[in-house]
Scaffold this active site. Structure first.
Site, short mmCIF file in Angstrom:
data_model
loop_
_atom_site.label_atom_id
_atom_site.label_comp_id
_atom_site.label_asym_id
_atom_site.label_seq_id
_atom_site.Cartn_x
_atom_site.Cartn_y
_atom_site.Cartn_z
N HIS A 276 -12.05 27.75 30.87
CA HIS A 276 -11.81 29.15 31.28
C HIS A 276 -10.59 29.31 32.18
O HIS A 276 -10.20 30.44 32.50
CB HIS A 276 -13.06 29.76 31.92
N CYS B 27 -15.84 34.71 52.89
CA CYS B 27 -16.94 35.17 53.74
C CYS B 27 -18.13 34.28 53.48
O CYS B 27 -18.69 34.26 52.39
CB CYS B 27 -17.30 36.61 53.42
C1 LIG Z 1 -11.93 26.36 38.92
C2 LIG Z 1 -11.75 25.01 39.47
C3 LIG Z 1 -12.78 24.05 39.43
C4 LIG Z 1 -14.16 24.39 38.92
O1 LIG Z 1 -14.17 24.60 37.53
P1 LIG Z 1 -15.41 25.34 36.86
O2 LIG Z 1 -15.18 25.19 35.39
O3 LIG Z 1 -15.34 26.76 37.30
O4 LIG Z 1 -16.64 24.65 37.31
C5 LIG Z 1 -12.53 22.78 39.92
N1 LIG Z 1 -11.32 22.46 40.41
C6 LIG Z 1 -10.30 23.33 40.46
C7 LIG Z 1 -8.98 22.91 41.00
C8 LIG Z 1 -10.48 24.64 40.00
O5 LIG Z 1 -9.48 25.51 40.08
#
Ligand SMILES: *Cc1c(COP(=O)(O)O)cnc(C)c1O
Length: 385
Positions: A202, A326
């Site tokens: 995502h 927060c």
């Molecule tokens: C978004 C993010 C995550 C977590 O990923 P998810 O798929 O939302 O669990 C881990 N590390 C970094 C650097 C991120 O930006």
């Protein structure tokens, strides 16, 4: 709300139309379980293989080194806890940085409660890891180095090639959280000597709830989820076929468009930074101007509360993110911005804008105008200005 200006692509991205189209058949038509043996399930199995190959080719690794997971957090947890479990007899020391995502930092906290020692290496004022501090932190007990490829708040790119080479020379496993980097900048696991790499669909226009962990052939990573024999016995559970297919297509698209897209984003990013610095006084840019993700902009506006600014921008339909979170009613300053050595009041006035493929110059101009107005209004009300 009239229009939406979405400038929070580091939080998540929209699913592209080609990704959605690729996923569509796997809900109601080709819904077979890839573990089944009948012909009908072959389409699911083939799609799984194809997605694995696409991702492997992007990283320059073997398809058998890709393990599908539920996303970045799971991949980070698995890499750290898995190596700790397997290597705990050899050593109980892990090195990471002060600016990692909470998926890494909170896993390290858990490991500390369970008999491991963790060194959190600092960064310089530009948000780049202090290599000397990293080198000095190594002991005969060190089993893993985990350093993110790109930071999610300030967009800084870490020298993972240098770290990978160092880890290899020392015989220490190297994990990188590449959730912000994968699909945005080129990463080849062999060039960077990475042993484990986390990514999440995502964050590159794929669907939510799916990601992968690259595990170099020969790295002894035990399973964290027991059950069936999926993912070569290392990650049980019926595969999220639509999600994995979507991630494969998002990866293909990201690789095909990376060069043009990064160029466009860099141009908009630098225009955004330049114009804001010229037009809004008492403003600083956080993070290196050079070693930076193409789509990341992070400002501190002195005498302004980041949260208040966010709310005012939200009223204009602009989505951004602040440097504070927060928690239980109190304002927790960003650990990343604090690690840069900024005073707490400057951290509280921080805001992150992250651009995407669909971001336009008109949107940036609108955002600059509204930010300038909002900052002026908030400063008028500030007793410190
Ligand atoms: C978004 C993010 C995550 C977590 O990923 P998810 O798929 O939302 O669990 C881990 N590390 C970094 C650097 C991120 O930006």
């Amino acid at each position: 709300m009239e229009q939406l200006v979405y400038l929070d692509h580091a939080a998540t991205t929209p699913v592209s139309s080609s990704v959605l189209a690729a996923m569509q058949p796997f809900f109601c038509d080709c819904y077979g379980n890839p573990s089944s043996i009948y012909e009908f399930s072959m389409k699911s199995k083939k799609a799984l293989t194809a997605a694995r190959e696409t991702i492997a080719s992007a990283l320059g690794c073997e398809p058998s080194e890709i393990y599908f997971t539920s996303g970045g957090s799971e991949s980070d947890n698995w890499a750290l806890r898995g190596i700790a479990e397997e290597m705990g007899k050899k050593g109980r020391h892990i090195i990471t940085t002060k600016i990692e995502h909470h998926a890494v930092l909170n896993t390290c906290k858990w490991l500390e409660k369970n008999g491991f020692r963790v060194t959190y290496v600092g960064v310089d004022e530009n948000g780049i890891i202090k290599m000397e501090e990293l080198r000095r932190a190594v002991t005969p007990d060190t089993i893993l180095i985990s350093v993110m490829a790109a930071n999610n708040e300030i967009g800084t790119l870490q020298p993972i090639r240098e770290i990978g080479l160092f880890a290899k020379q020392k015989g220490i496993y190297f994990h990188t959280d590449a959730v912000q980097a994968f699909g945005h900048i080129p990463i080849k696991v062999n060039e960077a000597n990475v042993d484990l790499l986390s990514a999440s669909a995502h964050k590159f226009n794929g669907p939510k709830g799916v990601g992968f962990l690259y595990v170099r052939q020969g790295v002894p990573l035990p399973s964290m989820i027991y059950g069936g024999g999926q993912e070569r016995g290392r990650r049980a559970g019926t595969e999220n076929i639509p999600g994995i297919v979507g991630m494969g297509e998002a990866c293909r698209e990201a690789m095909a468009q990376m060069k043009n897209r990064a160029e466009r984003e860099r141009y908009l990013r630098d225009y955004f930074i330049y114009t804001v610095l010229r037009n809004i006084p008492y403003t600083r840019v956080n993070g290196s101007r050079k070693q930076r993700l193409p789509n990341n902009v992070n400002f501190s506006f002195q005498f302004v509360e980041g949260e208040s600014l966010l709310i005012m921008l939200d009223m204009q339909g602009i989505c951004a993110s602040s440097g504070s979170a927060c928690t239980a009613g109190s304002m927790e300053p960003s650990h990343v911005l604090m690690a840069l050595g900024l005073p707490e009041e400057v951290v509280h006035g921080s805001i992150r804008f992250t651009l995407g493929a669909e971001t336009t110059k008109e949107e940036i101009d609108f955002t600059i105008k509204k930010t300038k107005e909002a900052v002026a209004k908030l400063r008028e009300m500030s007793p410190f200005f």
